[in-house]
Design an enzyme around this catalytic site. Structure first.
Site, PDB file in Angstrom:
ATOM      1  N   GLY A   5       0.345   5.626   0.043  1.00 44.35           N
ATOM      2  CA  GLY A   5      -0.506   6.801   0.105  1.00 44.35           C
ATOM      3  C   GLY A   5       0.347   8.032   0.294  1.00 44.35           C
ATOM      4  O   GLY A   5       1.574   7.944   0.436  1.00 44.35           O
ATOM      5  N   GLY A  39       1.665   7.514   4.109  1.00 44.97           N
ATOM      6  CA  GLY A  39       2.550   6.439   4.533  1.00 44.97           C
ATOM      7  C   GLY A  39       2.688   5.337   3.495  1.00 44.97           C
ATOM      8  O   GLY A  39       2.030   5.346   2.458  1.00 44.97           O
ATOM      9  N   GLY A  80       0.819  -1.207   0.000  1.00 45.55           N
ATOM     10  CA  GLY A  80       0.000   0.000   0.000  1.00 45.55           C
ATOM     11  C   GLY A  80       0.849   1.252   0.000  1.00 45.55           C
ATOM     12  O   GLY A  80       1.887   1.313   0.671  1.00 45.55           O
ATOM     13  N   ASP A  87     -13.061   6.607   8.525  1.00 48.79           N
ATOM     14  CA  ASP A  87     -12.727   6.267   7.129  1.00 48.79           C
ATOM     15  C   ASP A  87     -13.317   4.906   6.768  1.00 48.79           C
ATOM     16  O   ASP A  87     -12.631   4.059   6.191  1.00 48.79           O
ATOM     17  CB  ASP A  87     -11.207   6.267   6.954  1.00 48.79           C
ATOM     18  CG  ASP A  87     -10.790   6.292   5.482  1.00 48.79           C
ATOM     19  OD1 ASP A  87     -11.584   6.750   4.638  1.00 48.79           O
ATOM     20  OD2 ASP A  87      -9.665   5.856   5.185  1.00 48.79           O
TER      21      ASP A  87
END
Length: 232
Positions: free
Chosen positions: A14, A17, A12, A129
């Site tokens: 973003g 992070g 992942g 979220d």
């Protein structure tokens, strides 16, 4: 990394992070390590957000949520370690694997999610979220991840309302998986979807079209009524 973790791949990325899947060389278990991007180390505000996320993870105590292990610094960068959660997120299931959920299945899934939300709310933690990429399904179990935008002790109630609203959005995503996409004219969900009146009532309150919910207990009551209506 930190002389203990072998980085296997990046899972992942973003603006805030980077997530790495790693092997713990001491236990041979897989772990996930989150790194605060180097560009975010320039302000105390960004570092404080990262520390807040760590603080929240340390308070979680549920097998269907991330388990926090430790923090460390490496090359002047901040990291923390949590368990690796296997499974597919709802976004991949819906859009890539084309899994569908009928009305009753959608409502039952929301019950499982509501149990997790009730658990964190009881600790005065609000996710902030709730989206389909942050919900993992593994062996018919629902798991909640990504507490990067979560907050604690929200006295205004806005974060609680946001979580409830997001539950409504997730329910709509699930219900639309069985909707034929070849319709020419886009209409509001109240006209496009053929739902039991109990489900419509639930959605309208979650989405704040009607009086919004104030407790998970009230949501669960209406959820159970909607599930019962679908069994009749």
């Amino acid at each position: 990394m930190n002389h203990r973790y072998e980085v296997l791949d990046v899972i992942g990325k973003g603006s805030y992070g980077i997530l790495y899947r790693c092997k713990d060389l001491k236990t041979n278990n897989y772990k996930v390590i989150k790194q605060l991007r180097r560009s975010k180390h320039r302000t105390k505000k960004e570092i404080k957000l990262f520390e807040n996320e760590i603080s929240i993870l340390q308070k979680l105590n549920h097998e269907n949520m991330p388990k926090f292990y430790e923090t460390f610094t490496h090359d002047e960068l901040l990291f923390y370690v949590m368990n690796y959660i296997e499974g597919d997120n709802l976004e991949d299931l819906i859009f890539y694997k084309k899994v569908t959920f009928n009305e009753e299945q959608s409502l039952i899934l929301l019950v499982d999610l509501l149990v997790l939300i009730d658990d964190i709310h009881s600790k005065n933690i609000y996710h902030g979220d709730l989206r389909i990429p942050n919900i993992i399904v593994n062996n018919n179990q629902l798991l909640l991840i990504d507490f990067g935008l979560s907050k604690q002790n929200d006295s205004s109630g806005e974060m609680k309302e946001q979580d409830y609203y997001d539950l409504g959005e997730i329910l709509l995503y699930l219900l639309y998986t069985t909707y034929p996409t070849k319709k020419k004219k886009a209409l509001p969900w109240t006209e496009e979807l053929s739902l039991k009146k109990e489900t419509v009532h639930l959605l309208k309150r979650l989405l704040q079209i009607e009086v919004s919910y104030s407790t998970t207990k009230d949501i669960l009551k209406d959820l159970q009524a909607a599930i019962l209506a679908n069994k009749m």
